[in-house]
Design a protein around this motif. Structure first.
Motif, PDB file in Angstrom:
ATOM      1  N   PHE A 174      17.193 -54.723 -48.252  1.00 46.73           N
ATOM      2  CA  PHE A 174      17.675 -53.399 -48.628  1.00 46.73           C
ATOM      3  C   PHE A 174      18.798 -52.999 -47.679  1.00 46.73           C
ATOM      4  CE2 PHE A 174      13.325 -53.580 -50.152  1.00 46.73           C
ATOM      5  CZ  PHE A 174      13.451 -53.098 -51.449  1.00 46.73           C
ATOM      6  N   ILE A 175      19.900 -52.537 -48.245  1.00 45.64           N
ATOM      7  CA  ILE A 175      21.075 -52.197 -47.464  1.00 45.64           C
ATOM      8  C   ILE A 175      21.523 -50.779 -47.826  1.00 45.64           C
ATOM      9  CG2 ILE A 175      22.542 -53.339 -49.189  1.00 45.64           C
ATOM     10  CD1 ILE A 175      24.556 -53.908 -47.006  1.00 45.64           C
ATOM     11  N   ARG A 176      21.751 -49.992 -46.804  1.00 40.83           N
ATOM     12  CA  ARG A 176      22.269 -48.634 -47.058  1.00 40.83           C
ATOM     13  C   ARG A 176      23.787 -48.681 -47.114  1.00 40.83           C
ATOM     14  NH1 ARG A 176      19.766 -43.558 -45.558  1.00 40.83           N
ATOM     15  NH2 ARG A 176      18.773 -44.463 -43.724  1.00 40.83           N
ATOM     16  N   VAL A 177      24.379 -48.011 -48.097  1.00 42.30           N
ATOM     17  CA  VAL A 177      25.833 -47.999 -48.252  1.00 42.30           C
ATOM     18  C   VAL A 177      26.321 -46.554 -48.318  1.00 42.30           C
ATOM     19  CG1 VAL A 177      25.890 -50.213 -49.452  1.00 42.30           C
ATOM     20  CG2 VAL A 177      25.718 -48.108 -50.785  1.00 42.30           C
ATOM     21  N   ILE A 178      27.550 -46.340 -47.883  1.00 34.96           N
ATOM     22  CA  ILE A 178      28.211 -45.035 -48.021  1.00 34.96           C
ATOM     23  C   ILE A 178      28.773 -44.971 -49.437  1.00 34.96           C
ATOM     24  CG2 ILE A 178      30.032 -43.530 -47.147  1.00 34.96           C
ATOM     25  CD1 ILE A 178      29.855 -45.106 -44.497  1.00 34.96           C
ATOM     26  N   ASN A 179      28.423 -43.927 -50.169  1.00 37.65           N
ATOM     27  CA  ASN A 179      28.857 -43.799 -51.561  1.00 37.65           C
ATOM     28  C   ASN A 179      30.365 -43.610 -51.659  1.00 37.65           C
ATOM     29  OD1 ASN A 179      26.158 -43.940 -52.376  1.00 37.65           O
ATOM     30  ND2 ASN A 179      25.918 -41.714 -52.233  1.00 37.65           N
ATOM     31  N   GLN A 180      30.930 -44.171 -52.708  1.00 37.97           N
ATOM     32  CA  GLN A 180      32.379 -44.092 -52.884  1.00 37.97           C
ATOM     33  C   GLN A 180      32.846 -42.658 -53.119  1.00 37.97           C
ATOM     34  OE1 GLN A 180      33.865 -46.346 -56.205  1.00 37.97           O
ATOM     35  NE2 GLN A 180      35.967 -45.624 -55.971  1.00 37.97           N
ATOM     36  N   TYR A 181      32.054 -41.880 -53.854  1.00 38.84           N
ATOM     37  CA  TYR A 181      32.511 -40.553 -54.251  1.00 38.84           C
ATOM     38  C   TYR A 181      31.937 -39.472 -53.336  1.00 38.84           C
ATOM     39  CZ  TYR A 181      34.143 -43.068 -58.297  1.00 38.84           C
ATOM     40  OH  TYR A 181      34.787 -43.961 -59.095  1.00 38.84           O
ATOM     41  N   SER A 182      32.724 -38.437 -53.113  1.00 39.37           N
ATOM     42  CA  SER A 182      32.402 -37.422 -52.124  1.00 39.37           C
ATOM     43  C   SER A 182      31.474 -36.361 -52.683  1.00 39.37           C
ATOM     44  CB  SER A 182      33.692 -36.762 -51.621  1.00 39.37           C
ATOM     45  OG  SER A 182      33.402 -35.685 -50.767  1.00 39.37           O
TER      46      SER A 182
END
Length: 815
Positions: A174-182
């Motif tokens: 499982f990997i946490r990612v920063i979402n593309q949209y604000s």
């Protein structure tokens, strides 16, 4: 005379050269700019941490949970892009524009390359300041927690390794990612942007623009769909922070409050750790550098000598601060009972206390005094001689780095967490008021290690010239027992050099404070304080380390007495006069020993009769809660820039409360409809939501589809469910019914969340009634996700019940 003139001319030339580096007059000047990084996909900038069973790779985020791009990673990918462009000959190959010139030489004496800052979301400073203020409101502290804010900007993705269509065992990650949209924008399709500051030489501008355009990826899994970005280089004006306010030219001591914008690493004995304070010499060095960068200045100037060299100006260490209060290393006489948490003065301990009837003070059953090593304390003695202790500890975090190339290395560094406030004092000659004022106003404060990238940026947030010094004055009376505690490491010198012998230091301090002729001699290392016998000192030796950036070498180590060390003195009972002064008289002194101008030798003074064995302590969190137990949400001023974020958090919390209660109620019974009917209803729901952007309108479409079901059993069952929890008999959504799904234990919390959500909807000329209508519309919009949760829940209830039909299996039976 001629020699002196030549020397002066040489110094002036040198000063002009230094001035050109920060001025605006020639091709080698330094300019300010920024990189604007726009996300074109989700991105993961790993921070080296993992949470067992939930997240295997986490992202980098700050103290408030806001994600950011670390400057070292950004500088690394920019250098990769530059190396590629040089290979294909798209960058200028002229003198002064090589990769080493732009990005710096490894292990060089001077940081001549670009200086890159962390990449923060737009308006990060304003958002962070407002979040820090709003968290002081108890009702918002939980909603604006680091975890909830991080959850707004990120999501968790699962990935596994597959070969020939089959997943490898134990390969799920499982990997946490920063979402593309604000989440900060009203439009949901507007990508998140990060801005990183940069200082560069004018001649590099054209190359930096090309390097930025060539930078297309950052972070991990770049070849797996993550980390796609666009990068643009922009010029901008200088960003030197100008502190608010001023200080009077009629005072000789000011208190300066300093905040570290970036994490801070101050060199100590361990190269991978940081000191918990900012040394006075570090702050003084930054001001000295600014002074020498001005044209016509020299280290031989009388002003420079008075401010930085001869001891007339004293820079104290900057220690952690809250509000206007100063916190110093806890004196060694101050301990904390291990179990009951009571603060005690160990110098007042006697055998009677060990048999005390007070369970809070009884030292039996492991309730032993525990040293407060590494802690800072504010010991406040009121006019009525009441005493209380406030304890605090600077926040630190471990930051991981990965060095690539031939000398690959994964390593970590401990840094002071960003956003903390440190306070220190400056005592100076009045005649240099204007010079000091200008230095404080114009100095770019980048302190500690790795100053060119990711770490060290600080700013002055306040200067107080009316502060009241604490525990710096004491009245000397015959028979009194006095504690002298070092608030910073002490450097003491004798004829043979630096000394750390406790007995010699004991008498030297007494001599400097002027009462060496009227104190009693310790007997067998003890001082009698009434009926209590206590040691004449509690001392720990310490080795001072440091780094000399000019030479790119460690400083020579120096032995000293550690801060917190305590020396105990008893004034003779028959003392009547001392050096022409009649007892009682007042001592007002803040420093002892040598090198006071670098922050060494600051002291606190206490009278033992004012510090009993048990001392009242204050828990800062409980204190804040008691100040305002039930604040009104209507009185909370929520800045416009925070409203989208807080509104999204409130909606998530509201949805979570409703969903939890609804599933508890629905799970009590299983649908009787067939799995195929349940599947068709789920498909109807999906189509209704996808075909209608407005969630409320989509319910009408779904209601019509449900009424078209031919099977009466399935139709009745889903209709009853909708009418019980979502709508009236006519198929109109009812927000009150949806809200009633919440469990009783969460009703109070949900009520507060709805109040805050209503405040977030407030606009000019909009009344509270309209805000409540908006909140109800938001609640109605939850219906689709809530119903999907219910149907999914029923699907798995059917599977589990089918799998548990045969409960009478015997050994040897086949499944």
């Amino acid at each position: 005379m001629s020699k002196k003139k030549n020397s002066s001319s040489k110094n002036k030339s040198s000063s002009n050269k230094k001035k050109n580096e920060v001025g605006t007059t020639n091709n080698t000047e330094w300019n300010c700019g920024e990189f604007e990084i726009t996300l074109q996909s989700d991105i993961c900038i790993g921070n080296g941490y993992a949470f067992f069973g939930t997240i295997d790779t986490d992202v980098v985020y700050d103290r408030n949970g806001l994600p950011f791009l670390p400057a070292r990673r950004l500088k690394g990918v920019l250098r990769e892009s530059a190396e590629f462009l040089y290979q294909v000959k798209l960058l200028k190959e002229v003198e002064g524009n090589s990769i080493e010139d732009i990005f710096g030489y490894s292990n060089s004496q001077n940081s001549n390359g670009i200086q890159v800052g962390n990449g923060y979301i737009n308006n990060w400073n304003e958002i962070s300041e407002n979040l820090d203020k709003l968290k002081k409101e108890n009702i918002l502290e939980e909603l604006l927690s680091k975890e909830k804010i991080l959850d707004l900007f990120t999501s968790v993705k699962a990935q596994t390794r597959i070969k020939d269509g089959v997943a490898y065992d134990n390969s799920l990650r499982f990997i946490r990612v920063i979402n593309q949209y604000s989440v900060m924008e009203q439009r949901k399709d507007k990508p998140l942007k990060f801005t990183a500051g940069i200082r560069y030489k004018k001649s590099w501008k054209e190359n930096l623009e090309k390097i930025a355009k060539a930078t297309r990826n950052i972070g991990i899994n770049r070849n797996r769909g993550l980390g796609s970005v666009t990068c643009v280089f922009k010029s901008k004006s200088d960003d030197v922070h100008v502190f608010n306010g001023s200080f009077s030219d009629r005072v000789e001591t000011i208190k300066v409050f300093l905040q570290n914008i970036d994490p801070l690493i101050i060199s100590g004995g361990d190269k991978n750790d940081t000191l918990s304070f900012i040394p006075g010499r570090t702050f003084a060095g930054a001001l000295a550098g600014t002074y020498l960068s001005n044209a016509g200045t020299s280290a031989k100037d009388d002003v420079f000598f008075d401010l930085f060299l001869n001891g007339k100006t004293k820079f104290s260490n900057f220690t952690i601060s809250v509000g206007n209060k100063s916190y110093y290393p806890a004196p060694y006489f101050l301990n904390k009972l291990k179990k009951t948490g009571v603060y005690v003065n160990t110098l007042q301990y006697s055998d009677k206390i060990s048999f005390s009837n007070d369970s809070n003070l009884n030292t039996g059953n492991g309730n032993q005094p525990k040293k407060m090593k590494g802690k800072y304390a504010n010991i406040c003695i009121g006019e009525d001689e009441s005493i209380c202790v406030e304890e605090i500890e600077p926040n630190k975090r471990v930051i991981f780095h990965h060095r690539r190339g031939d000398d690959k290395l994964l390593y970590s560094q401990t840094a002071l967490e960003s956003g903390q406030v440190f306070a220190g004092t400056i005592s100076y000659p009045k005649e240099h008021y204007r010079t000091l004022y200008n230095l404080l106003k114009n100095t770019r404060l980048i302190l500690g290690k790795s100053r060119t990238v990711q770490y060290g940026k600080c700013q002055i947030i306040n200067i107080n010239d009316k502060y009241k010094s604490e525990n710096k004055k004491i009245e000397i009376n015959a028979g009194d027992v006095i504690y002298i505690s070092l608030a910073s490491p002490g450097v003491f010198q004798c004829e043979s050099g630096i000394m750390v012998d406790p007995e010699k230091v004991y008498y030297q301090i007494a001599n400097e404070l002027g009462f060496d002729k009227i104190i009693e001699e310790p007997k067998d290392g003890k001082i009698m304080d009434g009926d209590t016998s206590c040691p004449y000192c509690i001392v720990e030796e310490y080795i001072v380390h440091g780094y000399q950036s000019v030479w790119n070498l460690p400083r020579a180590v120096m032995p000293c007495i550690q801060s917190g060390s305590v020396f105990v003195y008893k004034i003779r009972k028959d003392a009547q006069q001392n050096k022409g002064q009649t007892l009682p008289y007042e001592i007002d002194k803040s420093w002892v020993g040598k090198r006071n101008h670098e922050g060494y030798g600051e002291i606190q003074m206490f009278c033992s009769k004012k510090i009993p064995y048990d001392i009242q302590g204050i828990d800062k969190k409980k204190q804040d809660q008691n100040e305002e137990n039930n604040p009104s949400t209507q009185n909370i001023n929520i800045p416009d820039i925070i409203r989208p974020m807080l509104s999204s958090i409130c909606q998530k919390e509201l949805y979570g409360c409703i969903m939890s209660g609804l599933l508890d109620k629905v799970t009590e019974r299983k649908f009787d409809m067939s799995p195929s009917t349940l599947g068709r209803i789920t498909l109807m729901l999906t189509e209704s939501i996808e075909q209608n952007v407005e969630r409320i309108n989509s319910f009408k479409k779904f209601w019509d589809k449900v009424n078209s079901i031919k099977g009466e059993k399935g139709k009745k069952e889903i209709t009853d469910l909708l009418q019980m929890y979502f709508c009236n008999k006519e198929g109109t959504l009812d927000s009150e019914k949806i809200l009633k799904c919440t469990s009783n234990k969460e009703e109070k919390y949900m009520g507060k969340v709805m109040e805050i959500l209503s405040v977030c909807q407030t606009e000019r000329n909009i009344n509270a009634e309209n805000n409540d209508k908006k909140v109800k519309e938001i609640v109605k919009s939850f219906w689709g996700e809530l119903l999907m949760e219910v149907l999914t829940n029923q699907k798995y209830l059917n599977k589990f019940s089918e799998g548990s039909i045969n409960t009478d299996l015997k050994e040897g039976d086949k499944l």
